[in-house]
Design a protein around this motif. Sequence first.
Motif, short mmCIF file in Angstrom:
data_model
loop_
_atom_site.label_atom_id
_atom_site.label_comp_id
_atom_site.label_asym_id
_atom_site.label_seq_id
_atom_site.Cartn_x
_atom_site.Cartn_y
_atom_site.Cartn_z
N MET A 189 0.74 -1.07 -0.02
CA MET A 189 -0.08 -0.07 -0.05
C MET A 189 1.01 1.20 0.09
O MET A 189 1.73 1.36 0.28
CB MET A 189 -0.87 -0.06 1.14
CG MET A 189 -2.05 -1.15 1.25
SD MET A 189 -3.24 -0.65 2.30
CE MET A 189 -4.42 0.43 1.51
N GLY A 190 0.24 2.38 -0.31
CA GLY A 190 1.00 3.54 -0.36
C GLY A 190 0.25 4.54 -1.37
O GLY A 190 -0.29 4.01 -2.17
N LYS A 191 0.61 6.00 -1.34
CA LYS A 191 -0.01 6.84 -2.08
C LYS A 191 0.32 6.56 -3.65
O LYS A 191 1.30 6.16 -3.86
CB LYS A 191 0.24 8.30 -1.53
CG LYS A 191 -0.11 8.75 -0.26
CD LYS A 191 -0.12 10.03 0.01
CE LYS A 191 -0.66 10.75 1.00
NZ LYS A 191 0.30 10.42 2.46
N SER A 192 -0.54 7.15 -4.42
CA SER A 192 -0.13 7.15 -6.01
C SER A 192 1.27 7.88 -6.30
O SER A 192 1.51 8.94 -5.47
CB SER A 192 -1.45 7.82 -6.72
OG SER A 192 -2.39 6.99 -6.84
N GLY A 193 1.96 7.10 -6.77
CA GLY A 193 3.36 7.59 -7.22
C GLY A 193 4.50 7.34 -6.15
O GLY A 193 5.36 7.92 -6.40
N CYS A 194 4.10 6.52 -5.13
CA CYS A 194 5.22 6.18 -4.29
C CYS A 194 6.11 4.92 -4.67
O CYS A 194 7.09 4.83 -4.10
CB CYS A 194 4.51 5.61 -3.00
SG CYS A 194 3.73 4.04 -3.12
N GLY A 195 5.72 4.49 -5.68
CA GLY A 195 6.64 3.48 -6.46
C GLY A 195 6.20 2.12 -6.31
O GLY A 195 6.91 0.98 -6.64
N LYS A 196 4.85 1.77 -5.96
CA LYS A 196 4.36 0.48 -5.80
C LYS A 196 4.24 -0.39 -7.22
O LYS A 196 4.69 -1.46 -7.26
CB LYS A 196 2.70 0.51 -5.43
CG LYS A 196 2.63 1.26 -4.04
CD LYS A 196 1.31 1.16 -3.63
CE LYS A 196 0.26 1.74 -4.39
NZ LYS A 196 0.14 3.19 -4.75
N ASP A 216 7.25 7.53 -0.83
CA ASP A 216 8.72 8.28 -1.60
C ASP A 216 9.58 7.19 -1.97
O ASP A 216 10.87 7.33 -1.74
CB ASP A 216 9.09 9.17 -0.56
CG ASP A 216 8.31 10.28 -0.35
OD1 ASP A 216 7.34 10.57 -0.91
OD2 ASP A 216 8.27 11.09 0.77
N GLY A 217 9.10 6.05 -2.30
CA GLY A 217 10.20 4.97 -3.20
C GLY A 217 10.64 4.18 -1.88
O GLY A 217 11.69 3.24 -2.29
N MET A 218 10.38 4.15 -0.67
CA MET A 218 10.56 3.47 0.27
C MET A 218 9.88 2.59 1.08
O MET A 218 8.75 2.94 0.92
CB MET A 218 11.45 4.26 1.42
CG MET A 218 12.70 5.16 0.80
SD MET A 218 13.67 6.17 2.05
CE MET A 218 12.44 7.46 2.16
#
Length: 223
Positions: free
Chosen positions: A39-46, A219-221
């Motif tokens: 899970m994560g916001k759009s654009g976080c790298g999922k 943020d990609g992490m």
Amino acid sequence: MTPILETKNINKYFIEPVKFQVLKDITFQLQAKEFVSIMGKSGCGKSTLLYILSTMDTSYEGELFLDGQKMTNLHRDELARIRSEKIGFVFQFHYLLPEFTVLKNVMLPALKLGKESESVIKKNAMEKLDMLGIVNEAHKKASKISGGQKQRASIARALINNPKIIMGDEPTGNLDSKNAENVFNIFKQLSHEQNLSLLIVTHDEDFARKTDRIIEMEDGMIL
């Protein structure tokens, strides 16, 4: 026990229009029979991460292991073969070919892999459709069945080569809550009865909460 999927220090950069780091030092393991959501916001790298894990994107730094075998730096043809054998995909959109029957759609990945005869593949496909409760739709064109049935057909197709792992990118994103719950229950059953590992990117908090573990990204992490 060897994890079914493992990453070590994966970094990913987009070069255009300027150099930008999309994934930062991603290290995690997925065990056999584990059902995990990302899970994560759009654009976080999922989704970027999912493409790397699925061996479709090979331009990254770090190491990727699938079923104990190192995938990093393998030739594209070898990756395609391993992907066909070991990974099943379920997307937000079903990608069924509308002019083919449901049965033919489910058979296609196995016909492409070419390890079994057509008659064996057909029998396996009917068993998968039966397991998913849509065997009665087998001979209908894919364009003629409901949205929930299409997603079940796409799960049957993902299972046809008896993969070790199912990867999903928002597989319930286009479904109403009842069909989304059906898909969750199918996945849960698969992890228990078919010894499958599942890794699902989702925005659906209800869905994620019921999985064995949630990997949160920002943020990609991995948080």
